[in-house]
Motif scaffolding. Structure first.
Motif, PDB file in Angstrom:
ATOM      1  N   PHE A  38       1.008  -1.283  -0.039  1.00 13.97           N
ATOM      2  CA  PHE A  38       0.037   0.203  -0.044  1.00 13.97           C
ATOM      3  C   PHE A  38       0.766   1.277  -0.266  1.00 13.97           C
ATOM      4  O   PHE A  38       0.535   2.341  -0.592  1.00 13.97           O
ATOM      5  N   ALA A 158      -7.297  -5.793   7.832  1.00 13.01           N
ATOM      6  CA  ALA A 158      -8.645  -6.659   7.413  1.00 13.01           C
ATOM      7  C   ALA A 158      -9.893  -5.838   7.574  1.00 13.01           C
ATOM      8  O   ALA A 158     -10.822  -5.928   6.776  1.00 13.01           O
ATOM      9  N   ILE A 159      -9.783  -5.083   8.760  1.00 14.27           N
ATOM     10  CA  ILE A 159     -10.911  -4.363   9.052  1.00 14.27           C
ATOM     11  C   ILE A 159     -10.953  -3.173   7.816  1.00 14.27           C
ATOM     12  O   ILE A 159     -12.165  -2.835   7.463  1.00 14.27           O
ATOM     13  N   PHE A 160      -9.869  -2.460   7.748  1.00 14.17           N
ATOM     14  CA  PHE A 160     -10.036  -1.344   7.092  1.00 14.17           C
ATOM     15  C   PHE A 160      -9.643  -1.460   5.665  1.00 14.17           C
ATOM     16  O   PHE A 160      -9.411  -0.524   4.931  1.00 14.17           O
ATOM     17  N   ARG A 162     -11.228  -2.285   2.553  1.00 18.83           N
ATOM     18  CA  ARG A 162     -12.079  -1.510   1.602  1.00 18.83           C
ATOM     19  C   ARG A 162     -11.929  -0.147   1.686  1.00 18.83           C
ATOM     20  O   ARG A 162     -11.697   0.625   0.570  1.00 18.83           O
ATOM     21  N   ALA A 163     -11.659   0.579   2.867  1.00 14.20           N
ATOM     22  CA  ALA A 163     -11.615   2.078   2.975  1.00 14.20           C
ATOM     23  C   ALA A 163      -9.986   2.241   2.278  1.00 14.20           C
ATOM     24  O   ALA A 163      -9.945   3.298   1.854  1.00 14.20           O
ATOM     25  N   VAL A 165      -8.230   0.698   0.336  1.00  9.98           N
ATOM     26  CA  VAL A 165      -8.227   0.598  -1.259  1.00  9.98           C
ATOM     27  C   VAL A 165      -8.837   1.813  -1.949  1.00  9.98           C
ATOM     28  O   VAL A 165      -8.400   2.335  -2.767  1.00  9.98           O
ATOM     29  N   ALA A 166     -10.060   2.144  -1.384  1.00  7.77           N
ATOM     30  CA  ALA A 166     -10.864   3.361  -1.903  1.00  7.77           C
ATOM     31  C   ALA A 166     -10.204   4.638  -1.747  1.00  7.77           C
ATOM     32  O   ALA A 166      -9.998   5.335  -2.770  1.00  7.77           O
ATOM     33  N   CYS A 168      -6.820   4.892  -1.563  1.00  2.94           N
ATOM     34  CA  CYS A 168      -5.852   4.830  -2.777  1.00  2.94           C
ATOM     35  C   CYS A 168      -6.381   5.008  -4.134  1.00  2.94           C
ATOM     36  O   CYS A 168      -5.893   5.872  -4.838  1.00  2.94           O
ATOM     37  N   LEU A 174     -14.236   8.754  -2.036  1.00  2.00           N
ATOM     38  CA  LEU A 174     -14.279   8.040  -0.403  1.00  2.00           C
ATOM     39  C   LEU A 174     -14.837   9.307   0.493  1.00  2.00           C
ATOM     40  O   LEU A 174     -15.665   9.220   1.015  1.00  2.00           O
ATOM     41  N   SER A 178     -18.328   8.991   2.898  1.00  2.00           N
ATOM     42  CA  SER A 178     -17.715   8.572   4.083  1.00  2.00           C
ATOM     43  C   SER A 178     -16.859   9.681   4.481  1.00  2.00           C
ATOM     44  O   SER A 178     -16.053  10.478   3.921  1.00  2.00           O
ATOM     45  N   LEU A 180     -14.310   8.555   6.578  1.00  2.00           N
ATOM     46  CA  LEU A 180     -13.252   7.637   6.993  1.00  2.00           C
ATOM     47  C   LEU A 180     -11.806   8.115   6.178  1.00  2.00           C
ATOM     48  O   LEU A 180     -10.738   7.632   6.794  1.00  2.00           O
TER      49      LEU A 180
ATOM     50  N   ASP B  80      -6.693   7.350  -9.107  1.00  2.00           N
ATOM     51  CA  ASP B  80      -5.339   6.919  -9.615  1.00  2.00           C
ATOM     52  C   ASP B  80      -5.566   5.875 -10.598  1.00  2.00           C
ATOM     53  O   ASP B  80      -5.500   4.725 -10.146  1.00  2.00           O
ATOM     54  N   PHE B  83      -3.587   2.460 -10.216  1.00  2.00           N
ATOM     55  CA  PHE B  83      -3.877   1.654  -9.319  1.00  2.00           C
ATOM     56  C   PHE B  83      -4.261   0.346  -9.697  1.00  2.00           C
ATOM     57  O   PHE B  83      -4.904   0.235 -10.492  1.00  2.00           O
ATOM     58  N   LEU B  93     -17.037   0.347  -5.540  1.00  2.00           N
ATOM     59  CA  LEU B  93     -16.875   1.215  -4.744  1.00  2.00           C
ATOM     60  C   LEU B  93     -18.217   1.870  -4.569  1.00  2.00           C
ATOM     61  O   LEU B  93     -18.670   2.395  -3.502  1.00  2.00           O
ATOM     62  N   TRP B  96     -20.620   1.260  -1.504  1.00  2.00           N
ATOM     63  CA  TRP B  96     -20.310   1.622  -0.107  1.00  2.00           C
ATOM     64  C   TRP B  96     -21.661   2.343   0.643  1.00  2.00           C
ATOM     65  O   TRP B  96     -21.752   1.959   1.739  1.00  2.00           O
ATOM     66  N   GLY B 100     -21.120   0.010   3.251  1.00  2.00           N
ATOM     67  CA  GLY B 100     -20.187   0.492   4.062  1.00  2.00           C
ATOM     68  C   GLY B 100     -18.820  -0.276   4.188  1.00  2.00           C
ATOM     69  O   GLY B 100     -18.548  -1.079   3.059  1.00  2.00           O
ATOM     70  N   LEU B 101     -18.130  -0.239   5.351  1.00  2.00           N
ATOM     71  CA  LEU B 101     -16.707  -0.489   5.432  1.00  2.00           C
ATOM     72  C   LEU B 101     -16.666  -2.108   5.478  1.00  2.00           C
ATOM     73  O   LEU B 101     -15.817  -2.698   4.726  1.00  2.00           O
ATOM     74  N   LEU B 102     -17.836  -2.603   6.172  1.00  2.00           N
ATOM     75  CA  LEU B 102     -17.291  -4.104   6.682  1.00  2.00           C
ATOM     76  C   LEU B 102     -18.667  -4.986   6.093  1.00  2.00           C
ATOM     77  O   LEU B 102     -18.423  -6.177   6.008  1.00  2.00           O
TER      78      LEU B 102
END
Lengths: 291, 272
Positions: A38, A158-160, A162-163, A165-166, A168, A174, A178, A180, B80, B83, B93, B96, B100-102
């Motif tokens: 990353f 693992a938790i973050f 998706r955020a 990746v978004a 980046c 993002l 959100s 985040l 980007d 990427f 995406l 979302w 959401g996140l999870l």
């Protein structure tokens, strides 16, 4: 058969310090290599290097106060790293200055303080130790610490995921869906610091960033997706650690540079032979499909 | 007032101390399709950023009706392209707001990604790396993401830039489809013919709103002329805008009959 055993297995089977070095460095790869991927994809490869330098004054402060002890030096390094990461990150987020410039400014100041502190009381041998580490002297305390760092890293990723990746891939998007974006950036910087600190007892402040960046940079030449890239980077990290330790054992070389140079060999091989490497690009160019 | 989607109250947006949108008042009706036009630097993109919340107002506010979710396609994407992601990763995406996140992406989610790609004419592009897409294909991919966001309020900032005629037609059709679904849509457009043909309402900006209302009325020659006289450059020593200086200007007329006058705040809001 015996020679193979003697070359590859015996060093680890016969010596406790080699086993601990192996376990420690493999664990480090598990955490640091995905973080490195990353870091690279965010075009912050050199920021990792800068952060590694920034850790020095903290480690030096721990060393001045408590001598050559793992825990105080680690905690000191962590504090220094977090201050620099947050400071540089905040300057780039809230002013017009880009992260590369603010990071350079913060880490140079930090590095100067660190060298100053080490030179006040330490001998050059101590400085060498802080700068280059000793993977062959990892004790159980250090292994526990590295294990904890790896666990925190993997769980956070693992938790973050998706955020991250978004953030980046499309940070403005993002931000539009959100809040985040900024937290995730700082969490990520925190992981970078954590893994560099984890690596510095084994590889030293200067080279710990090598285990982070080189496998990631090599993996970039093989795949076009993030997930396989992280897995591949970890595998390259594993291979480099094993190769480096064996090299160090048989040729009596310092272990840190041997590990990093092994990763360097993989990097150059990837440039040449990777599916997105030089040779492949040349060959494929001669032929094309109809559509 | 239940059919109001967005309310601008004395909204000033800008950079440094210089306003790019100056004291904007008005309302956007739910289910309306509005084109935002104006010269370079007239505050169109700034207004979009203000609505989506990426840029905080210097004064006043944007009030979103409760429960309204926005999807935003920026003019200058910070995407980007190098990427390592596939088209499907980029479009996903858009899940979302839902996941959401999870939240796990379910089979239905994956199907809806495919359908969104199909809707923009990119069926079968799922596995393509994004760095192999052409400019127009990328734009359509981003439209698919907007589609997937399933938002009530859709903000598109110059979505037709560098897009060929056929694709513009496809995208317009998609926008009209959204309009048919009673979504509220704001689109920044440069091509006035396109606006006249496809957008029922228009907001003509030159830092202040010059005219705002029914498209044919808004794009009258005298309004366009006034918009063109707008002075793009900031003046470093421009006098400070006094809070009370504009207060008396708020007695807005309906449907902007005052367009021709040299009125400080030109058009009033749509009568909602």
């Amino acid at each position: 058969m015996d020679t193979l055993y003697g070359l590859f297995i015996a060093p680890f089977a016969d010596f406790g310090f080699m086993q601990r070095a192996l376990i420690g460095s493999l664990m480090l790869s598990l955490g640091a290599c995905p973080v490195g991927v990353f870091l690279m994809l965010r075009r912050m490869s050199l920021s990792g290097d800068a952060m590694a330098h920034a850790i020095l004054p903290g480690a030096a402060a721990g060393f001045l106060l408590y001598g050559l002890e793992i825990l105080p030096m680690t905690i000191g390094g962590l504090i220094a790293g977090v201050i620099v990461a947050l400071g540089a990150g905040a300057v780039s987020r809230f002013t017009i200055q880009r992260e590369d410039a603010s990071m350079a400014a913060f880490y140079l100041i930090s590095l100067a303080i660190g060298v100053l502190m080490v030179s006040i009381r330490g001998s050059s041998v101590d400085l060498m130790h802080v700068l280059f580490g000793t993977v062959l002297a990892l004790n159980n305390e250090a292994l526990t610490l590295i294990g904890g760092i790896v666990a925190v890293t993997l769980v956070s990723l693992a938790i973050f995921w998706r955020a991250l990746v978004a953030e980046c891939l499309d940070p403005l998007f993002l931000r539009s869906v959100s809040r985040l974006g900024s937290p995730v950036h700082f969490i990520f910087l925190g992981l970078v610091v954590l893994n560099l600190v984890g690596g510095f007892q084994a590889l030293g402040t200067l080279l710990s960033v090598g285990l982070m960046m080189l496998p990631a940079a090599a993996a970039r030449f093989w795949t076009v997706r993030v997930e396989p890239m992280c897995v591949l980077a970890v595998l390259i990290g594993f291979a480099s650690c094993i190769a480096g330790l064996l090299l160090s054992y048989h040729a009596s070389l310092p272990s840190g540079p041997a590990i990093i140079l092994s990763a360097g060999v993989v990097y150059f091989a990837s440039i040449l032979f990777g599916t997105r490497g030089i040779l492949r690009a040349r060959i494929v160019h001669h032929r094309h499909r109809t559509a | 007032m239940t059919n109001t989607c967005l309310t601008f109250r004395d909204l000033t947006l800008g950079y440094g101390s210089h306003p790019a949108i100056h004291h904007l008042d008005g309302k956007i009706r739910k289910g309306s399709l509005t084109a935002v036009v104006g010269a370079n630097g007239s505050g169109k993109s700034t207004l979009m950023k203000g609505i989506v919340g990426v840029l905080k107002p210097m004064a006043g506010e944007v009030i979103r009706a409760p429960g309204v979710r926005a999807a935003y396609l920026p003019q200058q994407s910070e995407l980007d392209r190098s990427f390592p992601a596939r088209v499907v990763d980029l479009v996903s995406l858009g899940l979302w707001p839902r996941r959401g996140l999870l939240g796990r992406h379910t089979r239905e989610d994956r199907d809806s990604v495919s359908q969104a790609l199909m809707a923009v004419g990119l069926g079968g592009f799922e596995k393509r790396p994004i760095d192999t897409l052409s400019g127009g294909q990328l734009q359509r991919t981003l439209f698919a993401r907007v589609l997937l966001q399933d938002a009530d309020l859709i903000l598109l900032d110059e979505p037709f830039n560098a897009v060929d005629a056929k694709t513009v037609g496809d995208l317009i059709a998609l926008i009209k489809h959204w309009h048919g679904e009673e979504r509220t849509i704001l689109v920044v457009v440069h091509d006035l013919d396109l606006v006249r043909q496809n957008f029922p309402e228009t907001l003509l900006l030159a830092r202040q709103p010059i005219a705002w209302g029914e498209t044919r009325e808004t794009l009258k020659p005298e309004n366009l002329l006034r918009a063109r006289r707008f002075h793009e450059a900031w003046e470093e020593n421009a006098p400070w805008c006094e809070p009370d200086g504009h207060a008396h200007d708020h007695d807005h007329d309906h449907h902007g009959h005052a367009h021709g006058h040299d009125h400080h705040h030109g058009a009033g809001p749509r009568a909602a």
